[in-house]
Design an enzyme around this catalytic site. Structure first.
Site, PDB file in Angstrom:
ATOM      1  N   ALA A  24     -32.387  34.442 -17.787  1.00 50.54           N
ATOM      2  CA  ALA A  24     -32.602  35.505 -18.767  1.00 50.54           C
ATOM      3  C   ALA A  24     -31.709  36.678 -18.378  1.00 50.54           C
ATOM      4  CB  ALA A  24     -34.066  35.919 -18.750  1.00 50.54           C
ATOM      5  N   GLY A  66     -34.224  31.243 -16.384  1.00 51.86           N
ATOM      6  CA  GLY A  66     -34.357  30.803 -17.770  1.00 51.86           C
ATOM      7  C   GLY A  66     -33.394  29.684 -18.123  1.00 51.86           C
ATOM      8  N   GLU A 101     -35.047  26.671 -17.092  1.00 53.50           N
ATOM      9  CA  GLU A 101     -36.182  26.469 -18.018  1.00 53.50           C
ATOM     10  C   GLU A 101     -35.706  25.896 -19.358  1.00 53.50           C
ATOM     11  OE1 GLU A 101     -37.478  30.515 -17.425  1.00 53.50           O
ATOM     12  OE2 GLU A 101     -39.332  29.847 -16.468  1.00 53.50           O
ATOM     13  N   GLU A 106     -36.290  33.761  -9.566  1.00 55.17           N
ATOM     14  CA  GLU A 106     -36.917  35.004 -10.045  1.00 55.17           C
ATOM     15  C   GLU A 106     -37.534  35.808  -8.915  1.00 55.17           C
ATOM     16  OE1 GLU A 106     -37.155  32.055 -11.529  1.00 55.17           O
ATOM     17  OE2 GLU A 106     -36.933  32.274 -13.704  1.00 55.17           O
TER      18      GLU A 106
HETATM   19  C1  LIG Z   1     -36.887  34.128 -16.997  1.00 52.72           C
HETATM   20  C2  LIG Z   1     -36.441  34.953 -16.013  1.00 52.72           C
HETATM   21  C3  LIG Z   1     -35.075  34.849 -15.471  1.00 52.72           C
HETATM   22  O1  LIG Z   1     -34.316  34.006 -15.865  1.00 52.72           O
HETATM   23  S1  LIG Z   1     -34.601  36.000 -14.326  1.00 52.72           S
HETATM   24  C4  LIG Z   1     -32.907  35.620 -13.980  1.00 52.72           C
HETATM   25  C5  LIG Z   1     -32.802  34.495 -13.022  1.00 52.72           C
HETATM   26  N1  LIG Z   1     -31.412  34.287 -12.666  1.00 52.72           N
HETATM   27  C6  LIG Z   1     -30.846  34.837 -11.604  1.00 52.72           C
HETATM   28  O2  LIG Z   1     -31.466  35.564 -10.860  1.00 52.72           O
HETATM   29  C7  LIG Z   1     -29.393  34.520 -11.377  1.00 52.72           C
HETATM   30  C8  LIG Z   1     -28.554  35.792 -11.432  1.00 52.72           C
HETATM   31  N2  LIG Z   1     -27.160  35.516 -11.181  1.00 52.72           N
HETATM   32  C9  LIG Z   1     -26.693  35.247  -9.948  1.00 52.72           C
HETATM   33  O3  LIG Z   1     -27.411  35.162  -8.980  1.00 52.72           O
HETATM   34  C10 LIG Z   1     -25.199  35.099  -9.811  1.00 52.72           C
HETATM   35  O4  LIG Z   1     -24.594  35.668 -10.935  1.00 52.72           O
HETATM   36  C11 LIG Z   1     -24.744  33.615  -9.686  1.00 52.72           C
HETATM   37  C12 LIG Z   1     -25.249  33.027  -8.360  1.00 52.72           C
HETATM   38  C13 LIG Z   1     -25.237  32.768 -10.830  1.00 52.72           C
HETATM   39  C14 LIG Z   1     -23.193  33.562  -9.716  1.00 52.72           C
HETATM   40  O5  LIG Z   1     -22.658  34.447  -8.754  1.00 52.72           O
HETATM   41  P1  LIG Z   1     -21.111  34.856  -8.811  1.00 52.72           P
HETATM   42  O6  LIG Z   1     -20.864  35.741  -7.651  1.00 52.72           O
HETATM   43  O7  LIG Z   1     -20.289  33.624  -8.949  1.00 52.72           O
HETATM   44  O8  LIG Z   1     -20.943  35.640 -10.208  1.00 52.72           O
HETATM   45  P2  LIG Z   1     -21.443  37.120 -10.562  1.00 52.72           P
HETATM   46  O9  LIG Z   1     -22.741  37.421  -9.919  1.00 52.72           O
HETATM   47  O10 LIG Z   1     -20.333  38.072 -10.308  1.00 52.72           O
HETATM   48  O11 LIG Z   1     -21.717  36.972 -12.125  1.00 52.72           O
HETATM   49  C15 LIG Z   1     -20.686  37.064 -13.118  1.00 52.72           C
HETATM   50  C16 LIG Z   1     -21.144  37.982 -14.218  1.00 52.72           C
HETATM   51  O12 LIG Z   1     -22.287  37.421 -14.823  1.00 52.72           O
HETATM   52  C17 LIG Z   1     -23.362  38.367 -14.827  1.00 52.72           C
HETATM   53  N3  LIG Z   1     -24.642  37.661 -14.722  1.00 52.72           N
HETATM   54  C18 LIG Z   1     -24.929  36.576 -13.992  1.00 52.72           C
HETATM   55  N4  LIG Z   1     -26.199  36.233 -14.152  1.00 52.72           N
HETATM   56  C19 LIG Z   1     -26.738  37.119 -14.998  1.00 52.72           C
HETATM   57  C20 LIG Z   1     -28.044  37.296 -15.564  1.00 52.72           C
HETATM   58  N5  LIG Z   1     -29.057  36.437 -15.319  1.00 52.72           N
HETATM   59  N6  LIG Z   1     -28.244  38.345 -16.370  1.00 52.72           N
HETATM   60  C21 LIG Z   1     -27.254  39.209 -16.699  1.00 52.72           C
HETATM   61  N7  LIG Z   1     -25.991  39.080 -16.210  1.00 52.72           N
HETATM   62  C22 LIG Z   1     -25.751  38.058 -15.375  1.00 52.72           C
HETATM   63  C23 LIG Z   1     -23.095  39.210 -13.601  1.00 52.72           C
HETATM   64  O13 LIG Z   1     -23.774  40.439 -13.693  1.00 52.72           O
HETATM   65  C24 LIG Z   1     -21.592  39.346 -13.676  1.00 52.72           C
HETATM   66  O14 LIG Z   1     -21.287  40.318 -14.670  1.00 52.72           O
HETATM   67  P3  LIG Z   1     -20.160  41.448 -14.383  1.00 52.72           P
HETATM   68  O15 LIG Z   1     -20.151  42.266 -15.634  1.00 52.72           O
HETATM   69  O16 LIG Z   1     -18.899  40.663 -14.148  1.00 52.72           O
HETATM   70  O17 LIG Z   1     -20.613  42.175 -13.174  1.00 52.72           O
END
Ligand SMILES: C=CC(=O)SCCNC(=O)CCNC(=O)[C@H](O)C(C)(C)COP(=O)(O)OP(=O)(O)OC[C@H]1O[C@@H](n2cnc3c(N)ncnc32)[C@H](O)[C@@H]1OP(=O)(O)O
Length: 290
Positions: free
Chosen positions: A98, A141, A144, A164
């Site tokens: 998400a 998500g 999910e 999460e």
């Molecule tokens: C129902 C509840 C949920 O789903 S809560 C969310 C659960 N998901 C996470 O916690 C994963 C979050 N993401 C990460 O941990 C990392 O992005 C990664 C491990 C998936 C990849 O890491 P990497 O270092 O390769 O990339 P970046 O972290 O730099 O990500 C690129 C770019 O994408 C944005 N982003 C990634 N995941 C999300 C997200 N869930 N929501 C919003 N944005 C996300 C991240 O912020 C980066 O954006 P930028 O503008 O380039 O900073």
């Protein structure tokens, strides 16, 4: 009526900016999409493909993206030429969860009053067979959404996780329930409490994933599976899906009864008559989905 249904999209509000960035609006027959691409694949064009296309944010599931998945699914549900639906992302990410930026300032009141995440259920309620083709990250998500599909195929570099807890929260779109049912309490609990990711190979061994393929072959294999399912009666496929899904919901005796009722119901279809007649006449059945 949603904006999409009258030919407008959320995306049109900022289409000028996207055109300037070289990004397009993705169009199906009647609907324009900002965050997904839709297509019909397979030799008979009978497999619907929904590709998440919010690449820069690793397909983070913002409200607009999930709404568009729902719109596309509804369209494919009513399109009788479509027998099965594949949902996929990019090679780097199926979906990284998400959208954290959208959730950061949400209060309990916002979530409760607007039933946050409840519109995601449309994916699990689709009556047609759905296949998640997962390359890259399927986190939170994203994991999910994959589990809401009927079958998960994974690319060999896919990573599944419910991280999460690292954000101070818990899975909210079925992650605890579906993961526990798929891989058992001990493995699910370990993954959810540590936020650690599971590889495609581990997920296949644990039972979360049906099959693992080389990254570049994954989507083609998922479409082939959709085509294989499409050789049979759509009604029988929908009944199979309903009966299997009920096995998750009902105690055994009720599940067995439910299955028996559906089995009896299938005898009301032309396709049952055709299937059995074709067998006895030693020919290929010609199902009419009727
Ligand atoms: C129902 C509840 C949920 O789903 S809560 C969310 C659960 N998901 C996470 O916690 C994963 C979050 N993401 C990460 O941990 C990392 O992005 C990664 C491990 C998936 C990849 O890491 P990497 O270092 O390769 O990339 P970046 O972290 O730099 O990500 C690129 C770019 O994408 C944005 N982003 C990634 N995941 C999300 C997200 N869930 N929501 C919003 N944005 C996300 C991240 O912020 C980066 O954006 P930028 O503008 O380039 O900073």
């Amino acid at each position: 009526m949603s904006l999409y249904r009258v030919g407008l999209s959320r995306g049109m509000l900022s289409s000028f900016q996207r055109v300037m960035r070289g990004e397009g609006l993705h169009t199906s027959s009647a609907v324009q999409y900002e965050y997904i691409k839709v297509d019909k694949r397979g030799e008979k064009k009978n497999v619907g493909l929904i590709q998440l296309n919010r690449l820069k944010a690793l397909n983070a599931l913002c409200d607009g993206l999930v709404s568009e998945i729902g719109e596309a699914l509804q369209e494919m549900e009513t399109d009788t030429s479509i027998d099965a639906i594949v949902i996929t992302g990019s090679e780097r990410a199926f979906a990284a969860g998400a959208d954290i930026a959208e959730m950061k300032d949400k209060s309990f009141q916002d979530c409760y009053a607007r039933k946050f995440l409840s519109h995601w259920d449309i994916i699990s309620k689709c009556p047609k067979p759905t296949i998640a083709a997962v390359n890259g990250f399927a986190l939170g998500g994203g994991c999910e959404v994959a589990m809401m599909c009927d079958i998960i195929y994974a690319g060999e570099k896919a990573k599944f996780g419910q991280p999460e807890i690292t954000l101070g929260t818990i899975p909210g779109a079925g992650g605890t329930q579906r993961l526990t049912r798929a891989i058992g309490k001990s493995k699910a609990m370990e993954m959810i409490l540590t936020g650690e990711f599971m590889s495609a190979q581990e997920a296949e061994k644990a039972g979360l994933v049906s099959k693992v393929f080389p990254v570049e072959e994954l989507v083609g294999e998922a479409i082939k599976l959709g085509e294989r399912i499409g050789e049979f009666s759509q009604i029988a496929a929908a009944m199979c899906k309903e009966a299997v899904n009920m096995s998750d919901e009902l105690p055994l005796s009720n599940g067995l009864l439910y299955e028996k009722k559906l089995f009896h119901s299938s005898f009301a279809t032309d396709d049952k008559r055709e299937g059995m007649t074709a067998f006895l006449e030693k020919r290929k059945p010609d199902f009419k989905d009727n």
